[in-house]
Scaffold this motif. Structure first.
Motif, PDB file in Angstrom:
ATOM      1  N   GLN A   1       0.843  -1.185   0.000  1.00 12.23           N
ATOM      2  CA  GLN A   1       0.000   0.000   0.000  1.00 12.23           C
ATOM      3  C   GLN A   1       0.884   1.241   0.000  1.00 12.23           C
ATOM      4  O   GLN A   1       1.638   1.470   0.956  1.00 12.23           O
ATOM      5  CB  GLN A   1      -0.935   0.021   1.206  1.00 12.23           C
ATOM      6  N   ALA A   2       0.791   1.993  -1.069  1.00 18.24           N
ATOM      7  CA  ALA A   2       1.526   3.241  -1.182  1.00 18.24           C
ATOM      8  C   ALA A   2       0.672   4.372  -0.608  1.00 18.24           C
ATOM      9  O   ALA A   2      -0.561   4.249  -0.536  1.00 18.24           O
ATOM     10  CB  ALA A   2       1.868   3.525  -2.638  1.00 18.24           C
ATOM     11  N   PRO A   3       1.290   5.480  -0.217  1.00 19.63           N
ATOM     12  CA  PRO A   3       0.526   6.600   0.344  1.00 19.63           C
ATOM     13  C   PRO A   3      -0.563   7.074  -0.611  1.00 19.63           C
ATOM     14  O   PRO A   3      -0.305   7.299  -1.794  1.00 19.63           O
ATOM     15  CB  PRO A   3       1.596   7.680   0.547  1.00 19.63           C
ATOM     16  N   GLY A   4      -1.783   7.182  -0.105  1.00 19.95           N
ATOM     17  CA  GLY A   4      -2.891   7.663  -0.898  1.00 19.95           C
ATOM     18  C   GLY A   4      -3.473   6.660  -1.866  1.00 19.95           C
ATOM     19  O   GLY A   4      -4.358   7.003  -2.665  1.00 19.95           O
TER      20      GLY A   4
ATOM     21  N   GLN B   1      -4.838   2.407  -2.670  1.00 16.09           N
ATOM     22  CA  GLN B   1      -5.404   1.216  -2.054  1.00 16.09           C
ATOM     23  C   GLN B   1      -4.351   0.116  -1.970  1.00 16.09           C
ATOM     24  O   GLN B   1      -3.385   0.087  -2.733  1.00 16.09           O
ATOM     25  CB  GLN B   1      -6.598   0.727  -2.878  1.00 16.09           C
ATOM     26  N   ARG B   2      -4.582  -0.783  -1.032  1.00 12.81           N
ATOM     27  CA  ARG B   2      -3.700  -1.938  -0.924  1.00 12.81           C
ATOM     28  C   ARG B   2      -3.872  -2.808  -2.166  1.00 12.81           C
ATOM     29  O   ARG B   2      -4.991  -3.050  -2.616  1.00 12.81           O
ATOM     30  CB  ARG B   2      -4.028  -2.739   0.334  1.00 12.81           C
ATOM     31  N   GLU B   3      -2.753  -3.288  -2.713  1.00 15.48           N
ATOM     32  CA  GLU B   3      -2.791  -4.097  -3.921  1.00 15.48           C
ATOM     33  C   GLU B   3      -1.957  -5.358  -3.773  1.00 15.48           C
ATOM     34  O   GLU B   3      -0.985  -5.399  -3.018  1.00 15.48           O
ATOM     35  CB  GLU B   3      -2.262  -3.285  -5.124  1.00 15.48           C
ATOM     36  N   LEU B   4      -2.354  -6.353  -4.539  1.00 11.79           N
ATOM     37  CA  LEU B   4      -1.629  -7.616  -4.534  1.00 11.79           C
ATOM     38  C   LEU B   4      -0.272  -7.436  -5.210  1.00 11.79           C
ATOM     39  O   LEU B   4      -0.165  -6.781  -6.246  1.00 11.79           O
ATOM     40  CB  LEU B   4      -2.443  -8.687  -5.259  1.00 11.79           C
ATOM     41  N   VAL B   5       0.744  -8.049  -4.618  1.00  8.37           N
ATOM     42  CA  VAL B   5       2.068  -8.085  -5.242  1.00  8.37           C
ATOM     43  C   VAL B   5       2.328  -9.482  -5.789  1.00  8.37           C
ATOM     44  O   VAL B   5       2.615  -9.655  -6.975  1.00  8.37           O
ATOM     45  CB  VAL B   5       3.166  -7.699  -4.237  1.00  8.37           C
ATOM     46  N   ALA B   6       2.217 -10.491  -4.920  1.00 10.22           N
ATOM     47  CA  ALA B   6       2.448 -11.866  -5.339  1.00 10.22           C
ATOM     48  C   ALA B   6       1.893 -12.810  -4.292  1.00 10.22           C
ATOM     49  O   ALA B   6       1.898 -12.491  -3.101  1.00 10.22           O
ATOM     50  CB  ALA B   6       3.933 -12.145  -5.546  1.00 10.22           C
ATOM     51  N   THR B   7       1.407 -13.960  -4.741  1.00 15.66           N
ATOM     52  CA  THR B   7       0.954 -14.988  -3.822  1.00 15.66           C
ATOM     53  C   THR B   7       1.456 -16.350  -4.282  1.00 15.66           C
ATOM     54  O   THR B   7       1.730 -16.550  -5.476  1.00 15.66           O
ATOM     55  CB  THR B   7      -0.581 -15.053  -3.722  1.00 15.66           C
ATOM     56  N   THR B   8       1.551 -17.275  -3.332  1.00 16.16           N
ATOM     57  CA  THR B   8       1.937 -18.637  -3.649  1.00 16.16           C
ATOM     58  C   THR B   8       1.090 -19.590  -2.831  1.00 16.16           C
ATOM     59  O   THR B   8       0.885 -19.372  -1.638  1.00 16.16           O
ATOM     60  CB  THR B   8       3.440 -18.872  -3.394  1.00 16.16           C
ATOM     61  N   SER B   9       0.589 -20.637  -3.472  1.00 15.79           N
ATOM     62  CA  SER B   9      -0.284 -21.582  -2.786  1.00 15.79           C
ATOM     63  C   SER B   9       0.513 -22.805  -2.332  1.00 15.79           C
ATOM     64  O   SER B   9       1.637 -23.041  -2.779  1.00 15.79           O
ATOM     65  CB  SER B   9      -1.413 -22.032  -3.710  1.00 15.79           C
TER      66      SER B   9
ATOM     67  N   GLY C   1       3.174  -5.106   8.591  1.00 18.34           N
ATOM     68  CA  GLY C   1       3.693  -4.301   7.492  1.00 18.34           C
ATOM     69  C   GLY C   1       5.145  -3.914   7.693  1.00 18.34           C
ATOM     70  O   GLY C   1       5.603  -3.728   8.825  1.00 18.34           O
ATOM     71  N   THR C   2       5.856  -3.800   6.582  1.00 18.84           N
ATOM     72  CA  THR C   2       7.236  -3.347   6.613  1.00 18.84           C
ATOM     73  C   THR C   2       7.430  -2.322   5.495  1.00 18.84           C
ATOM     74  O   THR C   2       6.978  -2.525   4.365  1.00 18.84           O
ATOM     75  CB  THR C   2       8.220  -4.528   6.478  1.00 18.84           C
TER      76      THR C   2
ATOM     77  N   ALA D   1       6.351   1.577  -0.745  1.00 21.85           N
ATOM     78  CA  ALA D   1       5.072   1.262  -0.115  1.00 21.85           C
ATOM     79  C   ALA D   1       5.334   0.524   1.192  1.00 21.85           C
ATOM     80  O   ALA D   1       6.462   0.127   1.471  1.00 21.85           O
ATOM     81  CB  ALA D   1       4.217   0.379  -1.035  1.00 21.85           C
ATOM     82  N   VAL D   2       4.262   0.355   1.952  1.00 23.27           N
ATOM     83  CA  VAL D   2       4.307  -0.577   3.069  1.00 23.27           C
ATOM     84  C   VAL D   2       3.899  -1.941   2.523  1.00 23.27           C
ATOM     85  O   VAL D   2       2.844  -2.062   1.883  1.00 23.27           O
ATOM     86  CB  VAL D   2       3.365  -0.143   4.209  1.00 23.27           C
TER      87      VAL D   2
END
Length: 122
Positions: free
Chosen positions: A39-42, A44-52, A115-116, A91-92
């Motif tokens: 999530q960058a300032p201003g 929305q939170r967005e997907l970066v990557a996922t793994t199942s 968050g980091t 972003a965080v």
């Protein structure tokens, strides 16, 4: 009680690399999906990557070819190797996991890390 603890964020110059880690702990039965959002300032939170747990991986178009997600199932840990970073990656970054736990064995529950911060700047 389940915790997701992230590490590895920081300040990096454009073109540089960072590696994020996220370790899940607690009364975990099975983790189905682990991933990263940002999530960058201003914005929305967005997907970066996922793994199942089955090995399926999804990347946002904006990070394909630059970021690599990996997972250590034995350690309940997910990693995000980020390369060729740009200021737009600032972003965080949040870790996310969908899992069953001892308290909710009958359903999958989502958990989030704290968050980091990743800052890309010269």
């Amino acid at each position: 009680q389940v915790q997701l603890v992230e590490s590895g964020g920081g300040l990096v110059q454009p073109g540089g690399s960072l590696r994020l880690s996220c370790a899940a702990s607690g009364s975990i039965i099975n983790i189905y999906v682990m991933g990263w959002y940002r999530q960058a300032p201003g914005k929305q939170r967005e997907l970066v990557a996922t793994t199942s747990s089955g090995g399926s991986i999804v990347y946002a178009d904006s990070v394909k070819g630059r970021f690599t997600i990996s997972r250590d199932n034995a350690m309940n840990t997910v990693y995000l190797q980020m390369s060729s970073l740009t200021p737009e990656d600032t972003a965080v970054y949040y870790c996310n996991a969908a899992m069953t736990t001892a308290l909710r064995a009958w359903r999958t529950t989502e958990y989030w890390g704290q968050g980091t911060q990743v800052t890309v700047s010269s």
